[in-house]
Design an enzyme around this catalytic site. Structure first.
Site, PDB file in Angstrom:
ATOM      1  N   ASP A 407       0.857  -1.188   0.000  1.00  0.00           N
ATOM      2  CA  ASP A 407       0.000   0.000   0.000  1.00  0.00           C
ATOM      3  C   ASP A 407       0.893   1.239   0.000  1.00  0.00           C
ATOM      4  O   ASP A 407       2.099   1.137   0.224  1.00  0.00           O
ATOM      5  CB  ASP A 407      -0.886  -0.045   1.258  1.00  0.00           C
ATOM      6  CG  ASP A 407      -1.928   1.058   1.254  1.00  0.00           C
ATOM      7  OD1 ASP A 407      -2.316   1.507   0.164  1.00  0.00           O
ATOM      8  OD2 ASP A 407      -2.353   1.474   2.356  1.00  0.00           O
ATOM      9  N   GLU A 410       2.462   4.746  -4.201  1.00  0.00           N
ATOM     10  CA  GLU A 410       2.427   5.673  -5.366  1.00  0.00           C
ATOM     11  C   GLU A 410       3.760   6.380  -5.557  1.00  0.00           C
ATOM     12  O   GLU A 410       4.101   6.649  -6.710  1.00  0.00           O
ATOM     13  CB  GLU A 410       1.281   6.690  -5.171  1.00  0.00           C
ATOM     14  CG  GLU A 410      -0.103   6.089  -5.236  1.00  0.00           C
ATOM     15  CD  GLU A 410      -0.440   5.231  -4.000  1.00  0.00           C
ATOM     16  OE1 GLU A 410       0.135   5.503  -2.926  1.00  0.00           O
ATOM     17  OE2 GLU A 410      -1.254   4.306  -4.129  1.00  0.00           O
ATOM     18  N   ASP A 484      -9.235   3.492  -1.891  1.00  0.00           N
ATOM     19  CA  ASP A 484     -10.147   3.910  -0.819  1.00  0.00           C
ATOM     20  C   ASP A 484     -11.502   4.399  -1.322  1.00  0.00           C
ATOM     21  O   ASP A 484     -11.780   5.600  -1.373  1.00  0.00           O
ATOM     22  CB  ASP A 484      -9.470   4.994   0.021  1.00  0.00           C
ATOM     23  CG  ASP A 484      -8.254   4.443   0.746  1.00  0.00           C
ATOM     24  OD1 ASP A 484      -8.123   3.198   0.826  1.00  0.00           O
ATOM     25  OD2 ASP A 484      -7.438   5.249   1.218  1.00  0.00           O
TER      26      ASP A 484
HETATM   27  C1  GLC Z   1      -4.769   3.303   2.943  1.00  0.00           C
HETATM   28  C2  GLC Z   1      -5.243   2.056   2.202  1.00  0.00           C
HETATM   29  C3  GLC Z   1      -6.242   1.318   3.050  1.00  0.00           C
HETATM   30  C4  GLC Z   1      -5.602   0.971   4.386  1.00  0.00           C
HETATM   31  C5  GLC Z   1      -5.103   2.227   5.081  1.00  0.00           C
HETATM   32  C6  GLC Z   1      -4.332   1.914   6.334  1.00  0.00           C
HETATM   33  O1  GLC Z   1      -5.808   4.182   3.088  1.00  0.00           O
HETATM   34  O2  GLC Z   1      -5.766   2.375   0.966  1.00  0.00           O
HETATM   35  O3  GLC Z   1      -6.711   0.175   2.406  1.00  0.00           O
HETATM   36  O4  GLC Z   1      -6.524   0.321   5.196  1.00  0.00           O
HETATM   37  O5  GLC Z   1      -4.244   2.945   4.198  1.00  0.00           O
HETATM   38  O6  GLC Z   1      -3.230   1.122   6.080  1.00  0.00           O
END
Ligand code: GLC
Length: 788
Positions: A407, A410, A484
């Site tokens: 995650d 980017e 998200d």
């Molecule tokens: C970001 C991710 C989400 C995750 C959060 C905490 O918002 O997109 O899926 O739960 O970070 O790690």
């Protein structure tokens, strides 16, 4: 933030190309050929052209120097040897391969591309290729009235992107995701054009911020990049499937996922303690709701330090992981790229001491604020950093972990620009490039590091990787979830064209957070979303901190029953789904497809965004508004059978379908087959029996390919698979089945049943030329039991 105020529309904000001068490449001066590479020198730039296959041409324009043919990390293919016929006259030069004909007008330099049948694919007219003052490269192409556009990776809005203007710049967008949200987490600068029933593709391989403009002019579209070369491939098609085969030949195909990765996954930001995770697993088991994976979001870590566990929250992770695995449930932890600045933290020490982090040209490390606070970021553009990062994953694999969730890659940074300083200079294996140039590939490179590292550690077992960010080629390493979203019905609706366009962008393994990530979900929304999730390639329920819990039982028994039914259905359909993943691996054809793919001449399908196909012969038409029990469903030509009732429906028309809360409308094409396994607690439990459902017809024939392997290892790459091809030929009262097996794998299922739907009373069934005896054919239930 200033961009949320009226400052956003300050006249000085308009940095668009319309205001800057376009310099056309001008007239052709001369051209030369060396080893199949054609280079054209023009008044104001150079153009290089080379063929990768008979049906793929690459064109590179560089305004300032002779183009470099070095391609980005998206490419996995080297040019093949292609015979090219060159014909030149006063006015133009024609280069033909048999499947493509490139016509180059000399004055001014303009390119037109035709396929082998002489059909025009791409044409430059008034404007062609050129650049803008700030070194932006751009080209313009004719847009015909009948053109429809697909792909572009992860974009909000409807299926057909005609009339859109889209930017590729990997961006962390917590909110909003709405029709005017442009850049999201993934950048796939590629699209497919459908024109008069034929398709062709363009892949613009430029890692800078790129923009595709299908909006500003009605008869011309353009694409441009903020820097670098104008480097693009034209893919001849002529079918949508052929374009995907061509595009994924260039950028690679998705490996077949381990079976557990395509089961049902449960996540939350976060299941915060070992006890909570154990109780969650226990509830799934007690309620007999199938489950393959539980995710650990950022709370599992010690102060959000990657490659660590918080000892208070998770005192015995090894035991927890083992116990859960014994129950058929796997743990997938989140791993973000940011490494906490902490001189006492081993990973940070190693990164600094071995010079593995992103730096400025002056040598100072770039630090950005993410979950752990001030953090450094591995420079994944070097092999050294990728291998280091990959090897660090033994921390997880030693505990029995087989899947990782990437995650914030980017990369996301908590600042005004949302990302790393564009001035950061990536080492890029001794060919230094700014973050401005390589931003869009940061997530892809992290994916490569993670996937390859896991693969090495797992010695023979298939890893699973989920990623938020990526660039063309990301399918080689990871599944992609759409980031998200929110618990809005509108986001359920939007997820369909998103998943379809991701699939058309070469990424077959995708899905949204089922139930919605942020905002409070509710029973009806979760039930309807789970129905869709059961048929999206990636199926994970995930929700955010501070919002309503959305485990299957969170909204009462009425909804729980529906949700459970559809999670179970996912497992029943697993053999079909798995076969589709094998097809994607082999050909690049996505698992979930728009109807346009199968019916490219049917205008009703061109922008059909609220229905999708699961393979070639199944249509899913979900309910995606609250309090709704009916919807219009478009069934294209062919005859269709309602999966739940066996009702036969005419194609080529719209139907009003009733679908109470427990019904997801599903339609099977008459004359075709689907495969079902058994309902089970997790994919670790094997199928004893498989059922082929055959929707009989009175004429015609169809082919069905069932794919099976061990679901765990890479042995399939060495032939350890079973590909069972079943051909069904229908005549009045007679069904002729021809079955052929390929591959060396022996499946776990011992019984294969054939369930006939809507068959005639005295139907005779022949298998490989032999008539099925009455003993093997239970006519009361229409089931043929035999070894197929
Ligand atoms: C970001 C991710 C989400 C995750 C959060 C905490 O918002 O997109 O899926 O739960 O970070 O790690």
């Amino acid at each position: 933030m200033l961009e949320d105020t009226s400052f956003a529309i300050h006249p000085g904000q308009k940095k668009t190309l319309e205001n800057t001068t376009y310099h056309d490449v001008g007239n052709l001066l001369n051209f030369e050929e060396t080893k199949g590479v054609y280079t054209f020198s023009c008044d104001a730039g150079y153009v290089t052209l080379l063929f990768y296959r008979q049906d793929i041409v690459r064109i590179i324009m560089n305004p300032f120097e002779k183009p470099s043919v070095k391609s980005s990390v998206a490419l996995v293919k080297e040019p093949e040897k292609v015979n090219v016929e060159v014909v030149e006259n006063e006015v133009e030069i024609a280069l033909s391969t048999g499947k493509l004909a490139i016509k180059i007008l000399k004055t001014p330099f303009r390119v037109s591309i035709y396929d082998g049948t002489g059909t025009l694919l791409v044409r430059e007219t008034v404007k062609g290729m050129g650049y803008k003052e700030n070194r932006e490269v751009i080209c313009f192409k004719e847009m015909s009235e009948n053109d429809h556009f697909y792909g572009f990776g992860e974009k909000s809005g409807f299926l057909d992107k005609r009339g859109e203007k889209m930017t590729m710049w990997n961006t962390d967008v917590y909110a909003p995701h709405n029709p005017e949200t442009d850049a999201l987490y993934e950048s796939i600068p590629y699209f497919m054009t459908l024109r008069n029933g034929n398709a062709h593709g363009i892949f613009f391989d430029n890692t800078f911020k790129t923009t595709f403009d299908l909006r500003t002019e009605t008869d011309t579209f353009s694409f441009h990049a903020e820097g670098g070369q104008l480097d693009y491939y034209v893919l001849a098609g002529p079918t949508p499937k052929a374009v995907l085969e061509q595009y994924t030949d260039l950028t690679g195909r998705a490996p077949i996922p381990p079976k557990w990765a395509i089961g049902y996954h449960q996540s939350r930001y976060s299941y915060e303690t070992e006890q909570e995770v154990r109780e969650l697993a226990k509830t799934f088991l007690e309620k007999n709701i199938p489950l393959d994976v539980i995710y650990l979001d950022i709370h599992y870590m010690d102060g959000y330090r990657v490659f660590s566990f918080d000892k208070d929250r998770f005192p015995t992770p090894d035991k927890m992981i083992k116990d859960l695995k014994n129950a058929g449930i796997r743990i997938v932890p989140i791993v973000d790229p940011g490494v906490k600045e902490d001189p006492e933290y081993k990973i940070y020490q190693e990164g600094i001491r071995n010079d593995l982090f992103c730096k400025y040209i002056e040598g100072n490390i770039y630090f950005g604020e993410v979950w752990p606070g001030n953090s450094a970021f591995p420079d994944f553009t070097t092999k050294k950093a990728r291998e280091w990062w990959g090897d660090k994953h033994s921390f997880y694999t030693d505990l029995g972990i087989e899947g990782i969730w990437n995650d914030m890659n980017e990369p996301a940074v908590f600042n005004e620009t949302k990302t790393m300083d564009l001035k950061v200079l990536h080492d890029n294996e001794g060919d230094p490039r700014t973050h401005r140039e390589l931003h869009n590939i940061y997530g892809l490179m992290m994916g490569e590091a993670t996937y390859e590292g896991m693969k090495k550690q797992l010695s023979g077992k298939r890893p699973f990787l989920l990623t938020r960010a990526g660039y063309s080629g990301v399918q080689r390493y990871a599944a992609v979830w759409t980031g998200d979203n929110r618990s809005f019905w509108e986001h359920l609706q939007m997820s369909l064209p998103m998943v379809m366009n991701l699939g058309l962008s070469g990424i077959p393994f995708t899905g949204p957070d089922v139930g919605g990530f942020a905002h409070d979900s509710n029973g009806e929304l979760l039930a309807r979303w789970t129905q869709v999730g059961a048929f999206t390639p990636y199926f994970r329920n995930h929700s955010a901190i501070g919002f309503a819990r959305q485990e299957p039982w969170s909204f009462g028994v009425k909804y729980e029953e529906v949700i459970k039914k559809y999670i179970q259905l996912r497992y029943q359909w697993m053999p079909q789904l798995y076969s589709l993943f094998a097809e994607a691996n082999e050909t690049g054809t996505p698992v979930v497809r728009p109807l346009m793919m199968g019916y490219p001449n049917d205008e009703h399908t061109f922008n059909l965004s609220d229905q999708f196909m699961f393979g070639d012969n199944v249509i899913i038409a979900p309910i995606m508004t609250p309090g709704t029990t009916h919807r219009a469903v478009y069934l294209p030509e062919d005859i269709w059978v309602n999966y739940w009732t066996d009702e036969v429906l005419e194609g080529g028309t719209h139907h009003l379908i009733q679908a109470d809360l427990e019904i997801l409308p599903i339609f099977i094409k008459q004359g075709t087959m689907i495969a079902h396994g058994e309902v089970k607690q997790s994919s670790d439990y094997i199928d004893e029996k498989l059922t082929i459902h055959l929707y009989t017809s009175s004429e015609g024939s169809s082919l069905f390919t069932l794919y099976e392997d061990d679901g765990k290892t890479f042995d399939y790459e060495k032939g350890a698979f079973l590909r069972k091809t079943i051909k069904a030929e229908f005549q009045q009262n007679k069904l002729e089945l021809t079955i052929e097996d390929e591959g060396s794998y022996t499946p776990t299922w011992k019984h294969l049943e054939l369930k006939l739907h809507n068959s005639t009373e005295n139907l005779k069934v022949n298998v490989n030329g032999k008539e099925i005896s009455e003993k093997e054919y239970d006519r009361k239930v229409n089931v043929v039991t035999c070894i197929l």
